[in-house]
Design an enzyme around this catalytic site. Structure first.
Site, PDB file in Angstrom:
ATOM      1  N   ASN A  55      -4.855  62.186  17.430  1.00 44.33           N
ATOM      2  CA  ASN A  55      -3.408  61.935  17.344  1.00 44.33           C
ATOM      3  C   ASN A  55      -3.020  61.181  16.074  1.00 44.33           C
ATOM      4  O   ASN A  55      -1.908  60.689  15.958  1.00 44.33           O
ATOM      5  CB  ASN A  55      -2.922  61.167  18.585  1.00 44.33           C
ATOM      6  CG  ASN A  55      -3.595  59.810  18.733  1.00 44.33           C
ATOM      7  OD1 ASN A  55      -4.495  59.456  17.959  1.00 44.33           O
ATOM      8  ND2 ASN A  55      -3.184  59.046  19.721  1.00 44.33           N
TER       9      ASN A  55
ATOM     10  N   ILE B 212       0.411  61.778   9.501  1.00 40.11           N
ATOM     11  CA  ILE B 212       1.222  61.286   8.386  1.00 40.11           C
ATOM     12  C   ILE B 212       2.564  61.989   8.509  1.00 40.11           C
ATOM     13  O   ILE B 212       2.613  63.221   8.643  1.00 40.11           O
ATOM     14  CB  ILE B 212       0.577  61.633   7.022  1.00 40.11           C
ATOM     15  CG1 ILE B 212      -0.808  60.988   6.899  1.00 40.11           C
ATOM     16  CG2 ILE B 212       1.475  61.193   5.868  1.00 40.11           C
ATOM     17  CD1 ILE B 212      -1.635  61.528   5.741  1.00 40.11           C
ATOM     18  N   GLU B 213       3.668  61.230   8.478  1.00 40.06           N
ATOM     19  CA  GLU B 213       4.984  61.846   8.645  1.00 40.06           C
ATOM     20  C   GLU B 213       5.997  61.342   7.621  1.00 40.06           C
ATOM     21  O   GLU B 213       6.021  60.153   7.292  1.00 40.06           O
ATOM     22  CB  GLU B 213       5.528  61.568  10.057  1.00 40.06           C
ATOM     23  CG  GLU B 213       4.815  62.349  11.126  1.00 40.06           C
ATOM     24  CD  GLU B 213       5.380  62.142  12.517  1.00 40.06           C
ATOM     25  OE1 GLU B 213       5.024  62.941  13.407  1.00 40.06           O
ATOM     26  OE2 GLU B 213       6.181  61.190  12.730  1.00 40.06           O
TER      27      GLU B 213
ATOM     28  N   GLY C 251       6.815  58.587  18.691  1.00 43.34           N
ATOM     29  CA  GLY C 251       6.817  59.585  19.758  1.00 43.34           C
ATOM     30  C   GLY C 251       5.759  60.626  19.419  1.00 43.34           C
ATOM     31  O   GLY C 251       4.838  60.366  18.650  1.00 43.34           O
TER      32      GLY C 251
ATOM     33  N   SER D 215      10.771  58.572  16.652  1.00 39.31           N
ATOM     34  CA  SER D 215       9.940  57.366  16.649  1.00 39.31           C
ATOM     35  C   SER D 215      10.856  56.175  16.393  1.00 39.31           C
ATOM     36  O   SER D 215      12.008  56.340  15.987  1.00 39.31           O
ATOM     37  CB  SER D 215       8.867  57.455  15.560  1.00 39.31           C
ATOM     38  OG  SER D 215       7.999  58.540  15.798  1.00 39.31           O
TER      39      SER D 215
ATOM     40  N   HIS E 247       2.670  51.218  22.370  1.00 40.96           N
ATOM     41  CA  HIS E 247       2.232  51.693  21.052  1.00 40.96           C
ATOM     42  C   HIS E 247       2.654  53.133  20.788  1.00 40.96           C
ATOM     43  O   HIS E 247       2.300  53.710  19.765  1.00 40.96           O
ATOM     44  CB  HIS E 247       0.719  51.546  20.898  1.00 40.96           C
ATOM     45  CG  HIS E 247      -0.109  52.616  21.544  1.00 40.96           C
ATOM     46  ND1 HIS E 247       0.075  53.047  22.841  1.00 40.96           N
ATOM     47  CD2 HIS E 247      -1.147  53.359  21.073  1.00 40.96           C
ATOM     48  CE1 HIS E 247      -0.807  53.986  23.133  1.00 40.96           C
ATOM     49  NE2 HIS E 247      -1.561  54.200  22.071  1.00 40.96           N
TER      50      HIS E 247
ATOM     51  N   ALA F  93       4.453  56.983  22.895  1.00 38.94           N
ATOM     52  CA  ALA F  93       4.962  57.619  24.106  1.00 38.94           C
ATOM     53  C   ALA F  93       3.902  57.627  25.202  1.00 38.94           C
ATOM     54  O   ALA F  93       4.214  57.542  26.380  1.00 38.94           O
ATOM     55  CB  ALA F  93       5.405  59.046  23.787  1.00 38.94           C
TER      56      ALA F  93
END
Length: 393
Positions: free
Chosen positions: A155, A158-159, A299, A305, A322, A324
């Site tokens: 999981n 990078i966004e 999320g 998020s 930390h 969802a």
């Protein structure tokens, strides 16, 4: 939402911020931890709580004179980093795919590592203490050096995100990579061996612990702090690369100053003072949320998020969730969802849409909105983010 006290008979109570009843396995895990003789005051469960190994993911436990390596977990120091940039959404138009490809080229994901070691890595002060670490990892110094500045799999992500005011944020999730995992496994194995020798009556073998004042405790605590520092540095190095990529596309390479920077662990242990006493505080899938502490609560890869500020709620040991939290296992997600579901649930996001990330589909996670509403007494929301680019391992 105020917490509820679970209706279970244990020496120490369990307080839960979850809006759902725990399943039988989760309840057993909570009871096991709350029955340990060195647990202090109570156990706190966050809104995203779910099954883990030994202890629930999304649990916070304070202990006196003991620490449980498996409760911290194998991804020591796993956590989040985010920066608010001076850029706005309009500047990203037509550039999202190029940014994603550049991220994937610059930051190794999955089992990959860096081919070259950059100056920021060799200059990290932690290398001076490497020879003090557990003998089981001494041959891994080269790998640890090449993995500093790499994402990992599962999981981790990078966004590139936008907040409600169309401001651009950079966000990532990673931990201490292979070296942290191996350190954890070495010490968990030692703790289990000691438990057998001492004939401890443990409700679960994964709750084997070290007692303060012993050489084994001192060795674990030293290695734990080293791995936590490695994880933080890992996020910093990746974030710098990420920032340079975005600047390349939006300013032609001119460097900018972040408007806000956050870097927080959510799998770790520290010495802290709670209810007037010094304790060893383990957050297994939880973020520190003292007053004015900034935290990050992501999320899933198709959901929003949150950047938050702590309220210092003492009953939660100044902690919050930390993320969802998983609704189902990775195996179940792969059986239940199709590639078409993944495409639909990640609509409008520049990301991979293949079977390799099907287990990370948003539908496999709890509702982040529900999780946030359950912890309004733990944190206040500073910013709400929605991803436009997502890179996964």
């Amino acid at each position: 939402m105020p917490y509820e006290k679970l209706e279970i008979t244990t020496p120490k109570p369990v307080l839960s911020w979850a809006n759902h009843a725990l399943g039988s396995q989760e309840t057993k895990m909570a009871k096991n931890v709350a029955s340990l003789p060195f647990v202090f005051k109570h156990v706190a469960l966050m809104p995203d709580v779910h099954l883990g190994k030994g202890a629930l993911v999304g649990s916070v436990l304070a202990t006196k004179d003991a620490v449980i390596p498996a409760a911290v977990g194998v991804d020591i120091g796993c956590g989040m980093a985010a920066i608010k940039t001076p850029f706005v959404a309009k500047q990203l138009e037509g550039k999202l795919k190029k940014i994603r490809l550049d991220i994937e080229a610059a930051i190794p994901v999955g089992f990959e590592q860096n081919k070259d070691v950059e100056k920021a890595v060799t200059n990290w002060q932690g290398w001076g203490d490497f020879k003090e670490l557990h003998s089981g990892v001494q041959r891994l110094d080269g790998k640890a050096m090449k993995q500093l500045g790499s994402l990992g799999g599962g999981n981790h992500f990078i966004e590139l995100c936008l907040d409600n005011e169309n401001q651009v944020w950079l966000m990532l999730h990673s931990g201490s990579r292979h070296i942290g995992n191996m350190l954890a496994q070495c010490h968990i194995s030692t703790a289990k061996e000691l438990a057998k020798l001492a004939q401890y009556r443990l409700p679960d073998p994964d709750l084997a612990y070290f007692v303060a004042g012993t050489s084994e405790f001192a060795a674990y605590w030293r290695d734990l702090q080293w791995a936590q520092n490695y994880a933080r540095c890992n996020r910093e190095i990746m974030m710098t690369r990420f920032q340079r990529i975005v600047e390349k596309h939006l300013t032609g390479g001119k460097q900018t100053k972040p408007l806000l920077s956050v870097n927080c662990h959510h799998n770790y242990a520290e010495k802290e003072v709670h209810f007037g006493e010094e304790v060893y505080l383990t957050r297994k899938g939880a973020v520190r949320a003292r007053e004015e502490d900034y935290g990050i609560i992501p999320g899933s890869m198709g959901a929003k998020s949150f950047i938050v500020k702590g309220k210092g709620n003492h009953e939660s040991y100044c902690s919050c969730s930390h993320g969802a939290g998983r609704l189902m296992s990775r195996t179940k997600a792969k059986k239940q969802f199709t590639l078409d579901d993944l495409v639909e649930q990640t609509q409008g996001i520049e990301c991979r849409k293949d079977r390799g990330v099907l287990d990370e589909i948003p539908g496999a996670y709890k509702s982040i909105d529900q999780v946030m509403s359950n912890q309004s007494d733990l944190v206040e929301v500073v910013a709400q983010l929605k991803q436009v680019v997502c890179v996964k391992g």
